[in-house]
Design a protein around this motif. Structure first.
Motif, PDB file in Angstrom:
ATOM      1  N   ARG A 155       0.846  -1.198   0.000  1.00  0.00           N
ATOM      2  CA  ARG A 155       0.000   0.000   0.000  1.00  0.00           C
ATOM      3  C   ARG A 155       0.883   1.251   0.000  1.00  0.00           C
ATOM      4  O   ARG A 155       2.009   1.248   0.516  1.00  0.00           O
ATOM      5  CB  ARG A 155      -0.890  -0.034   1.235  1.00  0.00           C
ATOM      6  N   MET A 156       0.352   2.345  -0.576  1.00  0.00           N
ATOM      7  CA  MET A 156       1.039   3.635  -0.501  1.00  0.00           C
ATOM      8  C   MET A 156       0.021   4.733  -0.210  1.00  0.00           C
ATOM      9  O   MET A 156      -0.987   4.857  -0.905  1.00  0.00           O
ATOM     10  CB  MET A 156       1.781   3.954  -1.799  1.00  0.00           C
ATOM     11  N   ASP A 157       0.289   5.521   0.834  1.00  0.00           N
ATOM     12  CA  ASP A 157      -0.520   6.687   1.150  1.00  0.00           C
ATOM     13  C   ASP A 157       0.221   7.931   0.683  1.00  0.00           C
ATOM     14  O   ASP A 157       1.398   8.122   1.007  1.00  0.00           O
ATOM     15  CB  ASP A 157      -0.779   6.789   2.651  1.00  0.00           C
ATOM     16  N   VAL A 158      -0.457   8.778  -0.074  1.00  0.00           N
ATOM     17  CA  VAL A 158       0.122  10.011  -0.606  1.00  0.00           C
ATOM     18  C   VAL A 158      -0.417  11.180   0.208  1.00  0.00           C
ATOM     19  O   VAL A 158      -1.637  11.340   0.331  1.00  0.00           O
ATOM     20  CB  VAL A 158      -0.231  10.194  -2.094  1.00  0.00           C
ATOM     21  N   ILE A 215       4.044  10.303  -7.913  1.00  0.00           N
ATOM     22  CA  ILE A 215       3.489   8.962  -7.746  1.00  0.00           C
ATOM     23  C   ILE A 215       4.051   8.011  -8.800  1.00  0.00           C
ATOM     24  O   ILE A 215       4.426   6.870  -8.496  1.00  0.00           O
ATOM     25  CB  ILE A 215       1.953   9.022  -7.810  1.00  0.00           C
ATOM     26  N   LYS A 219       6.291   4.685  -7.972  1.00  0.00           N
ATOM     27  CA  LYS A 219       5.919   3.345  -8.425  1.00  0.00           C
ATOM     28  C   LYS A 219       7.056   2.669  -9.185  1.00  0.00           C
ATOM     29  O   LYS A 219       7.151   1.441  -9.215  1.00  0.00           O
ATOM     30  CB  LYS A 219       4.659   3.418  -9.295  1.00  0.00           C
ATOM     31  N   ILE A 224       4.753  -0.989  -5.484  1.00  0.00           N
ATOM     32  CA  ILE A 224       3.508  -0.418  -4.980  1.00  0.00           C
ATOM     33  C   ILE A 224       2.328  -1.166  -5.589  1.00  0.00           C
ATOM     34  O   ILE A 224       2.284  -1.408  -6.797  1.00  0.00           O
ATOM     35  CB  ILE A 224       3.401   1.080  -5.330  1.00  0.00           C
ATOM     36  N   ASP A 226      -0.965  -1.038  -7.086  1.00  0.00           N
ATOM     37  CA  ASP A 226      -1.765  -0.001  -7.744  1.00  0.00           C
ATOM     38  C   ASP A 226      -3.167   0.114  -7.166  1.00  0.00           C
ATOM     39  O   ASP A 226      -3.787   1.179  -7.242  1.00  0.00           O
ATOM     40  CB  ASP A 226      -1.879  -0.291  -9.244  1.00  0.00           C
ATOM     41  N   VAL A 229      -3.536   2.533  -3.334  1.00  0.00           N
ATOM     42  CA  VAL A 229      -2.961   3.871  -3.227  1.00  0.00           C
ATOM     43  C   VAL A 229      -4.046   4.811  -2.722  1.00  0.00           C
ATOM     44  O   VAL A 229      -5.137   4.876  -3.295  1.00  0.00           O
ATOM     45  CB  VAL A 229      -2.415   4.366  -4.579  1.00  0.00           C
ATOM     46  N   THR A 230      -3.775   5.540  -1.648  1.00  0.00           N
ATOM     47  CA  THR A 230      -4.731   6.493  -1.094  1.00  0.00           C
ATOM     48  C   THR A 230      -4.170   7.905  -1.199  1.00  0.00           C
ATOM     49  O   THR A 230      -2.958   8.106  -1.338  1.00  0.00           O
ATOM     50  CB  THR A 230      -5.066   6.192   0.374  1.00  0.00           C
ATOM     51  N   TRP A 252      -7.499   5.914  -7.036  1.00  0.00           N
ATOM     52  CA  TRP A 252      -7.300   5.784  -5.599  1.00  0.00           C
ATOM     53  C   TRP A 252      -8.165   4.680  -4.990  1.00  0.00           C
ATOM     54  O   TRP A 252      -9.310   4.467  -5.401  1.00  0.00           O
ATOM     55  CB  TRP A 252      -7.635   7.108  -4.903  1.00  0.00           C
TER      56      TRP A 252
END
Length: 657
Positions: A155-158, A215, A219, A224, A226, A229-230, A252
């Motif tokens: 997971r990836m939080d932006v 982003i 990646k 990550i 896909d 992603v938040t 997202w």
């Protein structure tokens, strides 16, 4: 001549530029105090910058990849920009600048040894990419957990930061933890990404491009997932989360907009804008895109005592217009019809309220765990082909830009059907994953079950296929400011202008754009003489040309296929003719030398320094697709401009009288 007399004679009723940038909100000024380096510190910074520059040149000659070089160059840029604009806003600024130069030098020496250990480091890691917009080095920070394993996508939080006029590259790159809305974000067992967004532009234009490019770079650099992603942000970051979330709803797993404005007129207190400006508010007024929450898990928050509380009311009102209902839960609102929760922190100002934060965290965690899923039922709204995609539906053309366009699309695997209803849509692309029968606005088509299908509407009748004619489509729809979201090149005139006043306006506009873009969008504008433009330049960039057809060879080459007549005696646009000695034109149009790209004439961003220094809600277009400008020059002052007429080309890039 008085302003009233001018308007009466022209019959246009458009107030002059110099008479109407009367914003009620005060400028969001940077800190007034500075803490510049001492002579010894300045000498140390200069020496280390030179060492870093020399080493970068040697590494480039050795063939080190640009992906690695840019992650060293970004340290030189940070030191260069903070000195260029005297942005030593804190007592730590000088020490931070020197520390970053030391890190850059250490990375350069590691590259000389054939190593790049930061690419596998954990914790907060400064990363960078080369922007396609202007070839500048742009930083972001990846917070990488100790448990990170390249073989397992995570997971990836932006995170998008709030307005901070002291936020420049040095301050940003010196972060060791993410803080937003007064909350320090705890380390997680997944990647967290903090983006600069080119500082304080509310993630608009090149700031929007920065989020998406950061982003994309992350990646490439990390594994990550896909679908997990938040996007999260507070204040200006909340505003960015609203628009980037709702306008890219298929990017997202969830969004978390906190206390961010999503309309311009109310927030910016700008009630009397002219019609051509009102239209383009639909580009970044994200309240207009609220329906896209239909397929986008959203946890929205504002404090009860926060002036930004209106943003939640805006979204509720827009969704109720589409038939959705809400139930009150104390101060909060819930709905069974949408993946949406609206939370209000009791007795709380412009910050997170702890219990509300726990609830938004739980909401985002649950959505990220579930992951982004492609829905069989899509309800999608847009006002421009700049924002045109929602999963398997792409809006490829509009009947009319800046008017609400809507798609309601359903697919059934059991029946092998797709049914679509549209409003204000003239071209569609459907990604078909098994349908045999497709219905668009009650018109039926057969399909072979897989692949992309393109449809065009003419005179109310849908037909299969792509229309190759010149028309507005994604990335080629205007207005002028849209050209600065992708690779652009300014073309400087080398000839003598026919009329001195217009020639001086063009040069002053180019000069101010170079300065303003560098300071407020943190990039270095590419510039070439008109005589040096190559076929490769024309293919690779939007061309931003300055001057007139006599002074600029590139403009002269394109003029015959532009919707303007321009010579020493007259400047004509449609049925209106102006004296070129006292007028010029700013416009955007598909470049006749390569219609896949724009040509822009005599304009950088159509908003200027005063707007950039004011509230970032003011960064909306002032010219539309075109504007004819009346010119004057008070004694001892720069040339001033007045909008004589401004507006938009139609969907086929034609001008109607």
């Amino acid at each position: 001549m008085t302003r009233r007399t001018w308007l009466a004679l022209t019959g246009l009723g458009v107030a002059p530029r110099w008479a109407r940038s009367q914003y009620v909100l005060p400028p969001q000024a940077p800190p007034s105090e500075r803490f510049p380096p001492s002579r010894e510190q300045s000498e140390e910074i200069t020496r280390k910058m030179a060492q870093l520059q020399d080493t970068l040149a040697k590494l480039s000659q050795k063939g080190v990849s640009d992906e690695r070089l840019v992650e060293v160059e970004v340290f030189h840029k940070a030191a260069q920009w903070i000195g260029r604009y005297n942005e030593y806003f804190t007592k730590d600024s000088v020490a931070q600048t020197i520390a970053l130069l030391d890190t850059g030098l250490a990375r350069a020496h590691e590259l000389e040894a054939g190593k790049s250990p930061w690419t596998t480091a954990t914790g907060p890691v400064i990363r960078a990419y080369r922007s396609r917009v202007d070839a500048s080095a742009q930083p972001y920070i990846a917070y990488v957990p100790a448990s990170y394993d390249r073989s397992r996508p995570v997971r990836m939080d932006v995170f998008l930061h709030g307005t901070n006029r002291g936020m420049v590259e040095v301050q940003f790159m010196s972060h060791t933890a993410i803080t937003y809305g007064g909350v320090k974000v705890a380390p997680a067992d997944y990647v967290q990404l903090e983006v600069l967004g080119r500082t304080n532009n509310a993630y608009r234009w090149a700031g929007e491009a920065d989020v998406l490019e950061s982003i994309e770079s992350a990646k490439k650099n990390y594994a990550i997932d896909d679908n997990r992603v938040t996007l999260r942000g507070f204040s200006m970051g909340g505003s960015g989360t609203w628009h980037l979330g709702l306008q890219h709803p298929d990017h997202w797993a969830a969004i978390e907009p906190g206390a961010g404005f999503n309309d311009t007129i109310r927030y910016g207190r700008m009630p009397n804008l002219p019609p051509h400006e009102l239209k383009t508010l639909h580009i970044y007024d994200s309240r207009d895109y609220a329906l896209n929450i239909f397929q986008l898990p959203t946890a929205a928050y504002t404090g009860e005592d926060d002036a930004q509380k209106q943003n939640l009311e805006n979204v509720r009102q827009e969704l109720e217009k589409s038939g959705f209902t809400f139930q009150a839960e104390g101060l909060n609102l819930t709905t069974n019809d949408l993946p949406l929760t609206i939370l209000v922190g009791p007795k709380t100002g412009h910050r997170w309220e702890p219990e509300s934060k726990k609830r938004t965290d739980a909401f985002v965690d649950a959505a990220a765990k579930k992951g982004r899923t492609e829905p069989d039922h899509i309800r999608f709204v847009t006002y421009t082909t700049r924002y045109n995609r929602c999963f398997w539906v792409t809006v490829d053309g509009l009947d009319q830009h800046y008017v609400r366009a809507e798609v309601d699309a359903r697919r059934s695997q059991a029946d092998s059907t797709i049914q679509v209803k549209t409003t204000n849509v003239s071209a569609l692309i459907l990604k078909n994953s098994g349908a045999r029968k497709i219905s668009i606005d009650s018109q039926n088509f057969n399909a072979d079950g897989h692949g992309e299908l393109q449809f065009q509407k003419h005179a109310g009748v849908w037909k299969e296929g792509d229309d190759k004619s010149l028309r507005k489509r994604h990335g080629l729809q205007g207005p002028i400011d849209d050209a600065f979201m992708d690779s652009f090149l300014c073309v400087r005139p080398t000839g003598q202008a026919v009329h001195d006043l217009a020639g001086r306006y063009a040069q002053e506009t180019l000069d101010s754009f170079l300065d303003d873009y560098s300071k407020y969008f943190r990039g270095q504008v590419r510039v070439k003489d008109d005589t040096a433009i190559t076929a490769g330049d024309i293919a690779a960039h939007h061309l931003v040309v300055f001057g007139d057809p006599k002074s600029n060879q590139l403009l002269a080459r394109a003029l015959d296929k532009l919707p303007v007549r321009w010579d020493a005696a007259q400047l004509s646009l449609g049925s209106k003719t102006f004296d070129p000695a006292r007028h010029t034109i700013a416009m955007v149009y598909p470049n006749p030398l390569d219609p896949r790209r724009y040509i822009v004439v005599n304009s950088g961003h159509s908003f200027r320094r005063a707007e950039m220094a004011a509230t970032n809600a003011s960064l909306f277009p002032r010219f539309g697709d075109y504007a004819v400008l009346g010119l004057r020059q008070p004694i001892g002052s720069p040339v001033e401009s007045e909008i004589m007429t401004a507006g938009f080309f139609d969907e086929e890039w034609k001008l109607h009288a």
